[in-house]
Design a protein around this motif. Structure first.
Motif, PDB file in Angstrom:
ATOM      1  N   VAL A  17       0.843  -1.198   0.000  1.00  0.00           N
ATOM      2  CA  VAL A  17       0.000   0.000   0.000  1.00  0.00           C
ATOM      3  C   VAL A  17       0.879   1.249   0.000  1.00  0.00           C
ATOM      4  O   VAL A  17       0.602   2.207  -0.720  1.00  0.00           O
ATOM      5  CB  VAL A  17      -0.987  -0.014   1.193  1.00  0.00           C
ATOM      6  N   ALA A  18       1.947   1.238   0.773  1.00  0.00           N
ATOM      7  CA  ALA A  18       2.858   2.394   0.815  1.00  0.00           C
ATOM      8  C   ALA A  18       3.411   2.698  -0.571  1.00  0.00           C
ATOM      9  O   ALA A  18       3.432   3.860  -1.004  1.00  0.00           O
ATOM     10  CB  ALA A  18       3.996   2.135   1.804  1.00  0.00           C
ATOM     11  N   ARG A  19       3.844   1.668  -1.277  1.00  0.00           N
ATOM     12  CA  ARG A  19       4.390   1.874  -2.632  1.00  0.00           C
ATOM     13  C   ARG A  19       3.335   2.467  -3.562  1.00  0.00           C
ATOM     14  O   ARG A  19       3.626   3.299  -4.412  1.00  0.00           O
ATOM     15  CB  ARG A  19       4.945   0.559  -3.185  1.00  0.00           C
ATOM     16  N   GLU A  20       2.102   2.063  -3.380  1.00  0.00           N
ATOM     17  CA  GLU A  20       1.006   2.572  -4.215  1.00  0.00           C
ATOM     18  C   GLU A  20       0.676   4.026  -3.851  1.00  0.00           C
ATOM     19  O   GLU A  20       0.445   4.844  -4.733  1.00  0.00           O
ATOM     20  CB  GLU A  20      -0.218   1.669  -4.048  1.00  0.00           C
ATOM     21  N   VAL A  21       0.678   4.337  -2.561  1.00  0.00           N
ATOM     22  CA  VAL A  21       0.370   5.707  -2.124  1.00  0.00           C
ATOM     23  C   VAL A  21       1.366   6.698  -2.729  1.00  0.00           C
ATOM     24  O   VAL A  21       0.964   7.758  -3.218  1.00  0.00           O
ATOM     25  CB  VAL A  21       0.350   5.822  -0.574  1.00  0.00           C
ATOM     26  N   ILE A  22       2.640   6.362  -2.728  1.00  0.00           N
ATOM     27  CA  ILE A  22       3.618   7.322  -3.260  1.00  0.00           C
ATOM     28  C   ILE A  22       3.488   7.515  -4.770  1.00  0.00           C
ATOM     29  O   ILE A  22       3.846   8.563  -5.277  1.00  0.00           O
ATOM     30  CB  ILE A  22       5.077   6.991  -2.859  1.00  0.00           C
ATOM     31  N   LYS A  23       2.931   6.535  -5.453  1.00  0.00           N
ATOM     32  CA  LYS A  23       2.685   6.695  -6.894  1.00  0.00           C
ATOM     33  C   LYS A  23       1.570   7.698  -7.165  1.00  0.00           C
ATOM     34  O   LYS A  23       1.520   8.302  -8.216  1.00  0.00           O
ATOM     35  CB  LYS A  23       2.263   5.354  -7.529  1.00  0.00           C
ATOM     36  N   HIS A  24       0.644   7.834  -6.223  1.00  0.00           N
ATOM     37  CA  HIS A  24      -0.566   8.633  -6.441  1.00  0.00           C
ATOM     38  C   HIS A  24      -0.669   9.848  -5.516  1.00  0.00           C
ATOM     39  O   HIS A  24      -1.779  10.345  -5.294  1.00  0.00           O
ATOM     40  CB  HIS A  24      -1.802   7.737  -6.276  1.00  0.00           C
ATOM     41  N   ALA A  29       7.985   7.833   0.992  1.00  0.00           N
ATOM     42  CA  ALA A  29       7.709   6.725   1.908  1.00  0.00           C
ATOM     43  C   ALA A  29       8.979   6.219   2.564  1.00  0.00           C
ATOM     44  O   ALA A  29      10.041   6.183   1.938  1.00  0.00           O
ATOM     45  CB  ALA A  29       7.023   5.592   1.160  1.00  0.00           C
ATOM     46  N   ILE A  30       8.819   5.847   3.824  1.00  0.00           N
ATOM     47  CA  ILE A  30       9.885   5.137   4.528  1.00  0.00           C
ATOM     48  C   ILE A  30       9.249   3.977   5.279  1.00  0.00           C
ATOM     49  O   ILE A  30       8.060   4.004   5.595  1.00  0.00           O
ATOM     50  CB  ILE A  30      10.699   6.037   5.485  1.00  0.00           C
ATOM     51  N   ASP A  31      10.038   2.970   5.538  1.00  0.00           N
ATOM     52  CA  ASP A  31       9.581   1.773   6.234  1.00  0.00           C
ATOM     53  C   ASP A  31      10.430   1.607   7.485  1.00  0.00           C
ATOM     54  O   ASP A  31      11.666   1.579   7.393  1.00  0.00           O
ATOM     55  CB  ASP A  31       9.737   0.573   5.291  1.00  0.00           C
ATOM     56  N   CYS A 159      -7.062   0.377  -1.850  1.00  0.00           N
ATOM     57  CA  CYS A 159      -6.772   0.822  -0.482  1.00  0.00           C
ATOM     58  C   CYS A 159      -6.194   2.234  -0.496  1.00  0.00           C
ATOM     59  O   CYS A 159      -6.551   3.071   0.341  1.00  0.00           O
ATOM     60  CB  CYS A 159      -5.794  -0.136   0.198  1.00  0.00           C
ATOM     61  N   THR A 160      -5.327   2.498  -1.453  1.00  0.00           N
ATOM     62  CA  THR A 160      -4.712   3.818  -1.586  1.00  0.00           C
ATOM     63  C   THR A 160      -5.758   4.894  -1.833  1.00  0.00           C
ATOM     64  O   THR A 160      -5.732   5.951  -1.191  1.00  0.00           O
ATOM     65  CB  THR A 160      -3.673   3.807  -2.730  1.00  0.00           C
TER      66      THR A 160
END
Length: 169
Positions: A17-24, A29-31, A159-160
Protein backbone atom coordinates in the motif's frame (compact mmCIF):
# COMPACT_ATOMS: atom_id res chain seq x y z
CA UNK A 1 0.52 17.55 4.49
CA UNK A 2 0.85 15.56 7.66
CA UNK A 3 2.62 12.20 7.95
CA UNK A 4 0.53 9.09 7.35
CA UNK A 5 1.46 6.12 9.51
CA UNK A 6 0.41 2.67 8.31
CA UNK A 7 -0.10 0.19 11.13
CA UNK A 8 -1.44 -3.33 11.08
CA UNK A 9 -0.48 -6.93 11.59
CA UNK A 10 2.56 -8.29 9.78
CA UNK A 11 1.75 -9.36 6.24
CA UNK A 12 -1.40 -7.21 5.95
CA UNK A 13 0.11 -5.28 3.02
CA UNK A 14 1.57 -2.13 4.53
CA UNK A 15 4.56 -2.14 2.17
CA UNK A 16 2.43 -2.74 -0.93
CA UNK A 17 0.00 0.00 0.00
CA UNK A 18 2.86 2.39 0.82
CA UNK A 19 4.39 1.87 -2.63
CA UNK A 20 1.01 2.57 -4.22
CA UNK A 21 0.37 5.71 -2.12
CA UNK A 22 3.62 7.32 -3.26
CA UNK A 23 2.69 6.70 -6.89
CA UNK A 24 -0.57 8.63 -6.44
CA UNK A 25 0.41 11.43 -4.07
CA UNK A 26 3.16 13.86 -3.12
CA UNK A 27 4.23 11.75 -0.18
CA UNK A 28 7.58 10.04 0.08
CA UNK A 29 7.71 6.73 1.91
CA UNK A 30 9.88 5.14 4.53
CA UNK A 31 9.58 1.77 6.23
CA UNK A 32 10.55 1.44 9.89
CA UNK A 33 11.74 -2.15 9.44
CA UNK A 34 13.98 -1.09 6.52
CA UNK A 35 15.40 1.72 8.67
CA UNK A 36 16.19 -0.75 11.43
CA UNK A 37 17.86 -3.19 9.06
CA UNK A 38 19.96 -0.35 7.61
CA UNK A 39 20.95 0.95 11.04
CA UNK A 40 21.87 -2.49 12.32
CA UNK A 41 23.28 -3.78 9.03
CA UNK A 42 21.41 -7.06 9.54
CA UNK A 43 17.98 -8.55 8.98
CA UNK A 44 15.23 -8.24 11.56
CA UNK A 45 15.12 -12.01 11.89
CA UNK A 46 18.80 -11.92 12.94
CA UNK A 47 18.22 -9.06 15.37
CA UNK A 48 15.47 -11.10 17.08
CA UNK A 49 17.64 -14.25 17.13
CA UNK A 50 20.82 -12.53 18.33
CA UNK A 51 19.58 -9.78 20.65
CA UNK A 52 15.91 -10.50 21.32
CA UNK A 53 12.66 -8.61 21.02
CA UNK A 54 13.41 -6.12 23.81
CA UNK A 55 16.50 -4.87 21.97
CA UNK A 56 14.47 -4.59 18.75
CA UNK A 57 11.69 -2.61 20.47
CA UNK A 58 14.28 -0.20 21.87
CA UNK A 59 15.49 0.51 18.34
CA UNK A 60 11.87 1.13 17.28
CA UNK A 61 11.53 3.60 20.16
CA UNK A 62 14.61 5.54 19.01
CA UNK A 63 13.31 5.62 15.45
CA UNK A 64 9.95 6.94 16.66
CA UNK A 65 11.68 9.87 18.36
CA UNK A 66 13.56 10.69 15.16
CA UNK A 67 10.37 10.42 13.08
CA UNK A 68 8.49 12.79 15.39
CA UNK A 69 11.26 15.37 15.33
CA UNK A 70 12.57 15.15 11.78
CA UNK A 71 10.10 13.62 9.31
CA UNK A 72 7.27 15.50 7.57
CA UNK A 73 4.99 14.85 4.58
CA UNK A 74 5.92 11.19 4.61
CA UNK A 75 4.07 7.91 4.46
CA UNK A 76 5.55 5.73 7.20
CA UNK A 77 5.05 2.01 6.88
CA UNK A 78 5.63 0.30 10.21
CA UNK A 79 6.46 -3.11 11.53
CA UNK A 80 3.62 -5.00 13.21
CA UNK A 81 4.61 -3.99 16.75
CA UNK A 82 5.63 -0.39 16.05
CA UNK A 83 2.20 0.81 17.18
CA UNK A 84 3.40 0.44 20.79
CA UNK A 85 5.74 3.44 20.62
CA UNK A 86 4.50 6.10 23.02
CA UNK A 87 4.62 9.04 20.62
CA UNK A 88 2.80 7.48 17.65
CA UNK A 89 -0.04 10.05 17.65
CA UNK A 90 2.52 12.88 17.55
CA UNK A 91 4.13 11.46 14.39
CA UNK A 92 1.06 11.63 12.13
CA UNK A 93 -2.35 10.33 11.10
CA UNK A 94 -2.61 6.65 12.00
CA UNK A 95 -4.14 4.42 9.33
CA UNK A 96 -4.88 0.83 10.29
CA UNK A 97 -4.81 -1.69 7.45
CA UNK A 98 -7.17 -4.30 8.82
CA UNK A 99 -8.00 -7.85 7.77
CA UNK A 100 -8.91 -11.12 9.50
CA UNK A 101 -5.92 -13.25 10.50
CA UNK A 102 -6.80 -16.09 8.13
CA UNK A 103 -7.00 -13.65 5.21
CA UNK A 104 -3.57 -12.23 6.03
CA UNK A 105 -2.02 -15.70 6.11
CA UNK A 106 -3.83 -16.66 2.89
CA UNK A 107 -2.51 -13.46 1.26
CA UNK A 108 1.08 -14.18 2.33
CA UNK A 109 0.91 -17.81 1.15
CA UNK A 110 -0.52 -16.75 -2.23
CA UNK A 111 2.39 -14.35 -2.84
CA UNK A 112 5.00 -15.54 -5.39
CA UNK A 113 7.71 -15.13 -2.71
CA UNK A 114 5.63 -16.77 0.05
CA UNK A 115 8.48 -18.82 1.52
CA UNK A 116 10.74 -15.77 1.70
CA UNK A 117 7.93 -13.62 3.19
CA UNK A 118 7.21 -16.17 5.91
CA UNK A 119 10.90 -16.64 6.67
CA UNK A 120 11.33 -12.86 7.02
CA UNK A 121 8.73 -12.76 9.81
CA UNK A 122 10.06 -14.71 12.80
CA UNK A 123 6.83 -14.23 14.76
CA UNK A 124 4.93 -16.24 12.10
CA UNK A 125 6.95 -19.41 12.72
CA UNK A 126 4.26 -20.72 15.05
CA UNK A 127 0.74 -20.07 13.69
CA UNK A 128 -0.96 -20.61 17.08
CA UNK A 129 1.29 -18.00 18.69
CA UNK A 130 0.86 -15.70 15.69
CA UNK A 131 -2.94 -15.93 15.93
CA UNK A 132 -2.76 -15.20 19.66
CA UNK A 133 -0.55 -12.18 18.93
CA UNK A 134 -3.01 -10.99 16.26
CA UNK A 135 -5.89 -11.35 18.74
CA UNK A 136 -3.97 -9.30 21.32
CA UNK A 137 -2.89 -6.58 18.91
CA UNK A 138 -6.04 -6.02 16.85
CA UNK A 139 -8.07 -4.25 19.60
CA UNK A 140 -5.03 -2.07 20.32
CA UNK A 141 -4.67 -1.20 16.63
CA UNK A 142 -8.37 -0.29 16.44
CA UNK A 143 -8.12 1.92 19.52
CA UNK A 144 -5.14 3.87 18.11
CA UNK A 145 -6.30 4.25 14.52
CA UNK A 146 -7.55 7.56 13.18
CA UNK A 147 -8.65 5.76 10.00
CA UNK A 148 -9.41 2.05 9.46
CA UNK A 149 -9.16 0.52 5.99
CA UNK A 150 -10.37 -3.06 5.55
CA UNK A 151 -7.93 -4.49 2.99
CA UNK A 152 -9.70 -7.84 2.61
CA UNK A 153 -10.09 -8.64 -1.10
CA UNK A 154 -8.91 -5.16 -2.10
CA UNK A 155 -5.96 -4.25 -4.24
CA UNK A 156 -3.28 -1.88 -3.00
CA UNK A 157 -4.64 0.66 -5.49
CA UNK A 158 -8.17 0.44 -4.00
CA UNK A 159 -6.77 0.82 -0.48
CA UNK A 160 -4.71 3.82 -1.59
CA UNK A 161 -7.75 5.61 -3.01
CA UNK A 162 -9.60 5.05 0.24
CA UNK A 163 -6.69 6.26 2.37
CA UNK A 164 -6.04 9.41 0.35
CA UNK A 165 -9.74 10.28 0.31
CA UNK A 166 -10.07 9.83 4.09
CA UNK A 167 -6.80 11.62 4.95
CA UNK A 168 -7.86 14.72 2.99
CA UNK A 169 -11.12 15.09 4.97
Amino acid sequence: MKNIILIGFMGVGKGSVAREVIKHSNYIAIDTDDLIESMENRKIKNIFEQDGEKYFRNIEHNISLWLEKSVKNTLISTGGGFYKVENLKKIGTIVLLDSPFDEIIKRIKAHPNATKKLKKRPLLNDMKKAKKLYDERRPEYLKLADIVVDVTNKSAKECTKEILKKVKK
